[in-house]
Write a protein that holds these residues in place. Structure first.
Motif, PDB file in Angstrom:
ATOM      1  N   VAL A  23     -31.654  -3.042  24.455  1.00  0.00           N
ATOM      2  CA  VAL A  23     -32.981  -2.425  24.474  1.00  0.00           C
ATOM      3  C   VAL A  23     -33.574  -2.374  23.066  1.00  0.00           C
ATOM      4  CG1 VAL A  23     -34.199  -0.248  24.895  1.00  0.00           C
ATOM      5  CG2 VAL A  23     -32.581  -1.105  26.572  1.00  0.00           C
ATOM      6  N   LEU A  24     -32.755  -1.989  22.089  1.00  0.00           N
ATOM      7  CA  LEU A  24     -33.224  -1.914  20.712  1.00  0.00           C
ATOM      8  C   LEU A  24     -33.265  -3.276  20.024  1.00  0.00           C
ATOM      9  CD1 LEU A  24     -31.262   1.281  19.607  1.00  0.00           C
ATOM     10  CD2 LEU A  24     -33.675   1.112  20.243  1.00  0.00           C
ATOM     11  N   ASP A  25     -32.653  -4.284  20.666  1.00  0.00           N
ATOM     12  CA  ASP A  25     -32.562  -5.650  20.125  1.00  0.00           C
ATOM     13  C   ASP A  25     -31.970  -5.636  18.711  1.00  0.00           C
ATOM     14  OD1 ASP A  25     -32.635  -8.344  20.245  1.00  0.00           O
ATOM     15  OD2 ASP A  25     -34.813  -8.527  20.318  1.00  0.00           O
ATOM     16  N   LEU A  26     -30.824  -4.970  18.583  1.00  0.00           N
ATOM     17  CA  LEU A  26     -30.175  -4.840  17.286  1.00  0.00           C
ATOM     18  C   LEU A  26     -29.849  -6.178  16.614  1.00  0.00           C
ATOM     19  CD1 LEU A  26     -27.801  -1.773  17.672  1.00  0.00           C
ATOM     20  CD2 LEU A  26     -29.911  -1.956  16.389  1.00  0.00           C
ATOM     21  N   PRO A  27     -29.328  -7.170  17.337  1.00  0.00           N
ATOM     22  CA  PRO A  27     -29.053  -8.427  16.651  1.00  0.00           C
ATOM     23  C   PRO A  27     -30.295  -9.036  16.002  1.00  0.00           C
ATOM     24  CG  PRO A  27     -27.896  -8.388  18.718  1.00  0.00           C
ATOM     25  CD  PRO A  27     -28.810  -7.198  18.706  1.00  0.00           C
ATOM     26  N   LYS A  28     -31.418  -8.958  16.678  1.00  0.00           N
ATOM     27  CA  LYS A  28     -32.657  -9.498  16.097  1.00  0.00           C
ATOM     28  C   LYS A  28     -33.023  -8.734  14.832  1.00  0.00           C
ATOM     29  CE  LYS A  28     -37.559  -9.797  17.143  1.00  0.00           C
ATOM     30  NZ  LYS A  28     -38.544  -9.423  18.155  1.00  0.00           N
ATOM     31  N   GLN A  29     -32.867  -7.428  14.858  1.00  0.00           N
ATOM     32  CA  GLN A  29     -33.182  -6.626  13.686  1.00  0.00           C
ATOM     33  C   GLN A  29     -32.230  -6.923  12.525  1.00  0.00           C
ATOM     34  OE1 GLN A  29     -33.508  -2.466  14.598  1.00  0.00           O
ATOM     35  NE2 GLN A  29     -34.773  -2.851  16.405  1.00  0.00           N
ATOM     36  N   LEU A  30     -31.022  -7.386  12.849  1.00  0.00           N
ATOM     37  CA  LEU A  30     -30.039  -7.687  11.811  1.00  0.00           C
ATOM     38  C   LEU A  30     -30.007  -9.167  11.423  1.00  0.00           C
ATOM     39  CD1 LEU A  30     -27.144  -5.426  13.087  1.00  0.00           C
ATOM     40  CD2 LEU A  30     -28.615  -5.032  11.115  1.00  0.00           C
ATOM     41  N   GLY A  31     -30.882  -9.984  12.026  1.00  0.00           N
ATOM     42  CA  GLY A  31     -30.988 -11.358  11.576  1.00  0.00           C
ATOM     43  C   GLY A  31     -30.718 -12.438  12.594  1.00  0.00           C
ATOM     44  N   ALA A  32     -30.531 -12.091  13.850  1.00  0.00           N
ATOM     45  CA  ALA A  32     -30.315 -13.114  14.874  1.00  0.00           C
ATOM     46  C   ALA A  32     -31.666 -13.715  15.274  1.00  0.00           C
ATOM     47  CB  ALA A  32     -29.630 -12.524  16.097  1.00  0.00           C
ATOM     48  N   ARG A  35     -34.887 -15.757  20.084  1.00  0.00           N
ATOM     49  CA  ARG A  35     -34.715 -16.410  21.381  1.00  0.00           C
ATOM     50  C   ARG A  35     -33.377 -16.044  22.022  1.00  0.00           C
ATOM     51  NH1 ARG A  35     -35.666 -22.450  21.082  1.00  0.00           N
ATOM     52  NH2 ARG A  35     -37.764 -21.708  20.727  1.00  0.00           N
ATOM     53  N   TRP A  36     -32.330 -15.892  21.226  1.00  0.00           N
ATOM     54  CA  TRP A  36     -31.016 -15.624  21.805  1.00  0.00           C
ATOM     55  C   TRP A  36     -30.375 -14.340  21.297  1.00  0.00           C
ATOM     56  CZ3 TRP A  36     -28.248 -15.666  17.414  1.00  0.00           C
ATOM     57  CH2 TRP A  36     -28.524 -16.620  16.434  1.00  0.00           C
ATOM     58  N   SER A  37     -31.180 -13.449  20.729  1.00  0.00           N
ATOM     59  CA  SER A  37     -30.611 -12.240  20.121  1.00  0.00           C
ATOM     60  C   SER A  37     -29.946 -11.309  21.134  1.00  0.00           C
ATOM     61  CB  SER A  37     -31.684 -11.489  19.339  1.00  0.00           C
ATOM     62  OG  SER A  37     -32.729 -11.093  20.187  1.00  0.00           O
ATOM     63  N   THR A  38     -30.484 -11.198  22.335  1.00  0.00           N
ATOM     64  CA  THR A  38     -29.837 -10.314  23.314  1.00  0.00           C
ATOM     65  C   THR A  38     -28.759 -11.048  24.107  1.00  0.00           C
ATOM     66  OG1 THR A  38     -31.596 -10.763  24.912  1.00  0.00           O
ATOM     67  CG2 THR A  38     -31.820  -8.793  23.554  1.00  0.00           C
ATOM     68  N   LYS A  39     -28.876 -12.364  24.194  1.00  0.00           N
ATOM     69  CA  LYS A  39     -27.865 -13.127  24.942  1.00  0.00           C
ATOM     70  C   LYS A  39     -26.496 -13.030  24.269  1.00  0.00           C
ATOM     71  CE  LYS A  39     -28.577 -17.577  25.255  1.00  0.00           C
ATOM     72  NZ  LYS A  39     -28.662 -19.014  25.577  1.00  0.00           N
ATOM     73  N   VAL A  40     -26.470 -12.989  22.929  1.00  0.00           N
ATOM     74  CA  VAL A  40     -25.173 -12.946  22.240  1.00  0.00           C
ATOM     75  C   VAL A  40     -24.433 -11.644  22.514  1.00  0.00           C
ATOM     76  CG1 VAL A  40     -25.813 -14.591  20.446  1.00  0.00           C
ATOM     77  CG2 VAL A  40     -26.209 -12.159  20.050  1.00  0.00           C
ATOM     78  N   ILE A  41     -25.172 -10.583  22.799  1.00  0.00           N
ATOM     79  CA  ILE A  41     -24.512  -9.312  23.145  1.00  0.00           C
ATOM     80  C   ILE A  41     -23.705  -9.478  24.427  1.00  0.00           C
ATOM     81  CG2 ILE A  41     -24.885  -6.917  23.880  1.00  0.00           C
ATOM     82  CD1 ILE A  41     -27.448  -6.951  22.155  1.00  0.00           C
ATOM     83  N   TRP A  42     -24.332 -10.073  25.440  1.00  0.00           N
ATOM     84  CA  TRP A  42     -23.696 -10.164  26.755  1.00  0.00           C
ATOM     85  C   TRP A  42     -22.680 -11.297  26.833  1.00  0.00           C
ATOM     86  CZ3 TRP A  42     -23.837  -5.799  28.933  1.00  0.00           C
ATOM     87  CH2 TRP A  42     -24.901  -4.942  28.672  1.00  0.00           C
ATOM     88  N   ILE A  43     -22.674 -12.180  25.866  1.00  0.00           N
ATOM     89  CA  ILE A  43     -21.580 -13.145  25.737  1.00  0.00           C
ATOM     90  C   ILE A  43     -20.428 -12.492  24.981  1.00  0.00           C
ATOM     91  CG2 ILE A  43     -20.874 -15.340  24.697  1.00  0.00           C
ATOM     92  CD1 ILE A  43     -23.765 -16.319  25.127  1.00  0.00           C
ATOM     93  N   GLY A  44     -20.763 -11.689  23.978  1.00  0.00           N
ATOM     94  CA  GLY A  44     -19.749 -11.071  23.132  1.00  0.00           C
ATOM     95  C   GLY A  44     -18.980  -9.933  23.774  1.00  0.00           C
ATOM     96  N   VAL A  45     -19.619  -9.171  24.642  1.00  0.00           N
ATOM     97  CA  VAL A  45     -18.942  -8.015  25.251  1.00  0.00           C
ATOM     98  C   VAL A  45     -17.724  -8.428  26.081  1.00  0.00           C
ATOM     99  CG1 VAL A  45     -19.207  -6.154  26.937  1.00  0.00           C
ATOM    100  CG2 VAL A  45     -20.856  -6.407  25.106  1.00  0.00           C
TER     101      VAL A  45
END
Length: 127
Positions: A23-32, A35-45
């Motif tokens: 929801v906060l799109d943390l990866p995008k805020q940290l430099g991801a 386009r794929w900033s939220t997808k990496v969360i659900w691959i990584g979990v």
């Protein structure tokens, strides 16, 4: 507390943290990349859950997991940042740098999930 509750409560908290990160799109805020900033969360979990399970199954100390997973998260983030910088400097021509950026973010999310689940399990066992 039953065995199922011991397993499910940290898992639910991990999914809540992953949802908040989405929801906060943390990866995008940290430099991801957006386009794929939220997808990496659900691959990584799920990968992080597997990493935690592997660490627990080979009987490593919880303290070692609590130290190594955050350290590996930092290494993954460093690889992602270096990849991002190289990719941008090459005007999107360096495909290896693009892979470093993308897979570095997947590793960052996976190791962060493993660190979080390890911390939650350690806290649960020692309270």
């Amino acid at each position: 507390m039953t065995r199922a509750q011991q397993i499910l409560s940290p898992l639910v908290l991990l999914l809540v943290f992953a949802g908040l990160s989405t929801v906060l799109d943390l990866p995008k805020q940290l430099g991801a990349h957006p386009r794929w900033s939220t997808k990496v969360i659900w691959i990584g979990v799920p990968a992080g859950l597997v990493l935690h399970a592997l660490g627990a199954s080979i009987s490593t100390s919880p303290v070692i997991r609590l130290i190594s997973f955050p350290a590996l998260t930092g290494i993954g983030y460093t690889i992602a940042t270096v990849g991002k910088n190289r990719f941008a400097a090459s005007y999107a021509e360096d495909t290896f740098a693009g892979h470093m950026w993308y897979f570095g973010w997947i590793a960052t999310c996976a190791f962060a999930a493993a660190a979080l689940i390890s911390l939650l399990r350690y806290w649960q066992q020692n309270r």
